[in-house]
Motif scaffolding. Structure first.
Motif, PDB file in Angstrom:
ATOM      1  N   VAL B  52      16.967  36.428  14.623  1.00  0.00           N
ATOM      2  CA  VAL B  52      18.415  36.469  14.413  1.00  0.00           C
ATOM      3  C   VAL B  52      18.835  37.868  13.971  1.00  0.00           C
ATOM      4  N   TRP B  55      25.302  37.480  12.386  1.00  0.00           N
ATOM      5  CA  TRP B  55      25.671  36.252  11.683  1.00  0.00           C
ATOM      6  C   TRP B  55      27.140  35.961  11.899  1.00  0.00           C
ATOM      7  N   PRO B  97      23.753  31.520  11.748  1.00  0.00           N
ATOM      8  CA  PRO B  97      23.136  32.613  12.489  1.00  0.00           C
ATOM      9  C   PRO B  97      23.623  32.678  13.935  1.00  0.00           C
TER      10      PRO B  97
END
Lengths: 606, 285
Positions: B52, B55, B97
């Motif tokens: 990830v 965000w 995420p």
């Protein structure tokens, strides 16, 4: 309730102690130690209530009742010798198992000595202290305050100093003995009955003049030496339950502020009473003692009530919770744990929030509501919150017979209600001219007659028990704030307010408090279920939605009202306006009723 | 539903599962004394380890009575603090995420050791999940659904705590986000996602809908097609519980297809199913 009583004499050094035993010796042993100027009979009401589950032992302290008198008197009452006596009794009545110790007044002062000296280790399983501090802790308490006399500490010192007048008096030679054997001894039972609101003519002992004369040596032998040189190692080696009567004229509740330092395992309880708790509140004492004893007998009684919900409270260095909300919650738990609380209208709004607040404090909650499902939901969540127990009762408060039946059922199955909250109410809005006779009947049936039925059904039980209690009636800010939009509702609530005030006057003689709560605009479903007189069905819906939205925008949570209820009971307040607008109106009603009347003419924007 | 998902929806589903995995992993690592900051840091690390980069919002963690937003007045109070976890304390982990351009926003409630009260709250959230889906399929106005959810919470004896969120939203739209090498965030929210929301808000304003599902007039419209991260949040005195997951709304005429939960294999849904089969088994016995 009377069970078989066995008497025996126990030899301790040069004195013979008279002890009586109640109950089966196979049960856990509880030794109850009396105070000054009393004899073991002061404990009889409590002992009788405990006898079916415990082996209860009372004994006359040396020089009191039927125990013999040490000679010479001077030096014969030192705490060391009293410890010998206790150990002799404990060995005689429970040679193999440790005993649970309960002390009141000087019994508790002795109890602290027993619970903190090394030679009793393993002989005591728990200690319940009522109205009697450890002289050593007291000595340190005074020293601390003298060493750093901040204004608050000085006030505490002076306060206790004034309460201790009788201690100084008892230190004068001969005079106390003369007084006790003379006029004071004769008048004492009457004086005490009046001060403690006891039935006259029920004083338990005839040996009072001698007990009181000999017992003066308890003070003379111990107070000065211990306060001057308190022991530094007076740490309790047993779990301690501290029961503090808040109205005690002889002991300030502040005395116990630092107690966590001395008693690592401490549970606090408070009572809104004066000094002679064993005689005035035997039911509550028996409940708390038996719960504490069972918890320390290895019997699983579940998590201690009143602390489950509080969870881990962050403690300050002194051991007491640090934030004000945590302190309040602790105060509620100390007072309401195990008490029986009945709330009407508990299916929603303020009633439900009040049930939850009492549940969180560890009370036993009876949730009464017309809506059975909502009531049982309240009861279920109350149990999860830490209520000692919770039950739902689907009853309509406006139904007299149903309320009487409920009262009878509660009395037989659960006991006498300690706190009654008459909260059920309905909303009704609309001008007087559009309010029909049926509308009037409907609103008065619930809002006024519901309260009347509740008070009638339960107040008599409280009075008959004669051990205090409290009634809370939910009135409203509308009770003193006139409004052209709420004639029926305001009338019903004004009646509730006046009823509460009258009842308060009447029941105060029985030690029962009455509080009227006046909430104001609170975000509950009262608006969604309110009846708007003279409006068509569709108009009803619109007005309900609109007023609900208004109340939602105001957004005063019922939880805060519930806190006000608990606080009101704690302080025994007469009238509690809750929201700021309710308080402002309450003030205005006194300062300028004219202004309120002018406001009453405004048509609310709905 | 999973079999018939389009590639795009499968992408969203994968990120949502990834997010729940992170939450479960971190939840299992929580110990007495762990702080909210440490928990959010662990969540970021877990998500980063799974690739990830960006965000929608940085992870939140709430412990103890902060799960019910007790005493929250300022938005800054949502951010992680040094509150330490203690045995029996409830906690909520909330992270959003973005992976491969797909956004997820999830909420995970649990407690350190048993907490029967929070278990009860979680069990009662099941009704909300079914209720919201039913009402969305009936194409009721979002504002009305919001008020109905409020009433349901009231009947259950709880408070609505999602009202404490910005704009009091019970849900907000999530969308695809362009992947950039640099993905800054403002006050914990990814700039790319904020841009997406702002765009939606602008379009919505012209067309009469809002990407924020709130109790206000701006939400007085039927559900708008797209992906909604729905987060009913119950509060009960010092305890809070929520779930958050993606609800897919389409313009299909078939009610079944017009709205559905993106994934039925999420931890809380599985817990409910287990509990249901358990009570059934008990009832059978």
């Amino acid at each position: 309730m009377m069970s078989e009583v066995r008497e025996r004499m126990v030899r301790s050094g040069e004195v013979d102690l008279c002890a009586v035993e109640y109950g089966d010796t196979a049960h856990p042993t509880i030794i109850l130690v009396h105070g000054y100027p009393d004899s073991k009979e002061v404990w009889t009401p409590v002992a009788e209530r405990l006898a079916d589950r415990f082996h209860v032992v009372l004994y006359d302290v040396r020089g009191h009742g039927r125990s013999s008198v040490p000679t010479p008197l001077r030096g014969g009452f030192r705490l060391e010798k009293l410890t010998d006596d206790f150990l002799a009794v404990a060995d005689a009545v429970s040679p193999d198992r440790p005993v649970h110790l309960v002390g009141h007044d000087w019994g508790s002062v002795q109890g602290w000595e027993f619970a903190t000296v090394r030679r009793t280790e393993g002989r005591i399983a728990s200690f319940t202290s009522i109205s009697g501090p450890s002289l050593d802790h007291f000595g340190h308490w005074i020293k601390q305050r003298l060493a750093r006399p901040t204004p608050r500490r000085t006030a505490q010192l002076l306060g206790q100093g004034a309460r201790s007048w009788y201690v100084y008096a008892l230190h004068t030679p001969v005079l106390p003995e003369l007084a006790w054997r003379g006029p004071l001894g004769r008048r004492w039972p009457k004086l005490m009955a009046r001060a403690e609101r006891l039935e006259p003519g029920t004083y338990p002992t005839g040996s009072l003049p001698h007990d009181a004369a000999h017992g003066a040596w308890l003070y003379r032998d111990n107070v000065r030496p211990r306060l001057r040189n308190p022991r530094d190692d007076a740490y309790a080696h047993v779990p301690v339950q501290l029961i503090t009567p808040l109205g005690d004229p002889f002991l300030s509740p502040r005395l116990y502020d630092d107690l966590e330092r001395w008693a690592p395992e401490l549970r606090r309880r408070t009572l809104p009473t004066k000094h002679w708790v064993p005689r005035t509140r035997p039911d509550q004492l028996a409940d708390w003692i038996s719960e504490f004893v069972l918890a320390h007998e290895g019997v699983d009684t579940g998590p201690p009530v009143g602390t489950a919900a509080i969870g881990p409270v962050r403690k300050s260095r002194g051991g007491r919770p640090s934030t004000s909300s945590a302190r309040l919650r602790a105060a509620y738990a100390e007072r309401f744990a195990g008490q029986l609380v009945l709330v009407t209208g508990a299916g929603s709004g303020i009633g439900r929030a009040t049930s939850f607040a009492f549940a969180e404090a560890g009370a036993r909650v009876i949730a009464v509501d017309r809506d059975a499902e909502a009531a049982s939901r309240t009861a279920e969540l109350s149990r999860l919150l830490g209520a000692a127990a919770a039950w739902a009762e689907p009853v309509d408060v406006s139904d007299e017979q149903a309320m009487d039946k409920l009262a009878a059922r509660v009395a037989t199955e659960r006991g006498v209600v300690d706190v009654l909250v008459n909260n059920a109410g309905i909303g009704m809005s609309g001008s007087f001219l559009t309010t029909s006779a049926d509308d009037w009947r409907r609103v008065l049936d619930v809002n006024l007659w519901g309260v009347i039925h509740g008070c009638r059904a339960f107040a008599q039980q409280m009075v008959d028990r004669d051990q205090g209690g409290h009634i809370v009636n939910t009135a409203s800010a509308a009770a003193y704030q006139p409004s052209r939009a709420l004639p029926a509702y305001s009338t019903s609530k004004a009646a509730v307010l006046m009823l509460s005030e009258c009842l308060r006057a009447e029941l105060s003689a029985h030690g029962i408090g009455v509080t009227a709560i006046c909430p104001g605009l609170v975000n509950t479903n009262i608006t969604a279920t309110a009846h708007f007189t003279g409006a068509s069905q569709s108009e009803q819906e619109r007005l309900r939605a609109k007023s609900s939205r208004l109340y939602r925008m105001r957004n005063y949570p019922p939880e805060k009202v519930a806190d006000a209820v608990l606080d009101g009971v704690l302080r025994n307040a007469a009238v509690v306006p809750v929201t700021p607008e309710a308080r402002a109106a309450h003030l205005l009603a006194r300062l300028s009723p004219k202004a309120l009347r002018a406001m009453a003419r405004i048509d609310p924007p709905l | 539903m999973a079999a018939g998902l389009s590639a795009e929806l499968r992408g969203f589903q994968a990120v949502q599962r990834l997010a729940y995995e992170c939450a479960e992993t971190v939840a299992a690592q929580l110990r007495p004394g762990t702080t909210e900051r440490e928990a959010t840091r662990a969540l970021r690390a877990e998500a980063a380890a799974r690739g990830v980069r960006d965000w929608f919002h940085l992870p939140f963690a709430w412990f103890g009575d902060r799960t019910a937003f007790a005493g929250f007045r300022l938005p800054t109070q949502f951010f992680p603090t040094n509150r330490q976890l203690e045995p029996g304390m409830p906690f909520i982990l909330d992270l959003a995420p973005i992976h491969g351009g797909f956004t997820a926003d999830i909420g995970y409630s649990g407690s350190l050791g048993p907490n029967p009260l929070q278990d009860r709250l979680m069990a009662d959230l099941r009704e909300h999940r079914e209720f919201i889906l039913r009402e969305v399929r009936q194409r009721r106005s979002l504002r009305q659904i919001y008020e109905d959810v409020d009433r349901l919470m009231g009947r259950q004896g709880y408070q609505n705590r999602h009202r404490a969120y910005p704009f009091g939203v019970i849900a907000h739209k999530v969308d695809r986000v362009k992947e950039r090498r640099w993905s800054p965030h403002i006050a914990g929210f990814g700039t790319q996602s904020l841009r997406g929301l702002a765009n939606d808000a602008l379009h919505g304003h012209r067309e009469g809908w809002s990407p924020l599902w709130s109790p206000y007039r701006m939400s007085d419209h039927p559900p708008h097609p797209g992906l909604w991260a729905v987060e009913p949040h119950l509060g009960f005195r010092g305890t809070g519980a929520k779930f958050e997951e993606i609800l897919v709304v389409t313009d299909s005429a078939d009610p079944e297809q017009s709205a559905f939960w993106l994934d039925d294999e999420l931890p809380h849904v599985k817990r409910w199913k287990e509990a249901a089969s358990l009570t059934e088994a008990k009832g059978g016995a």
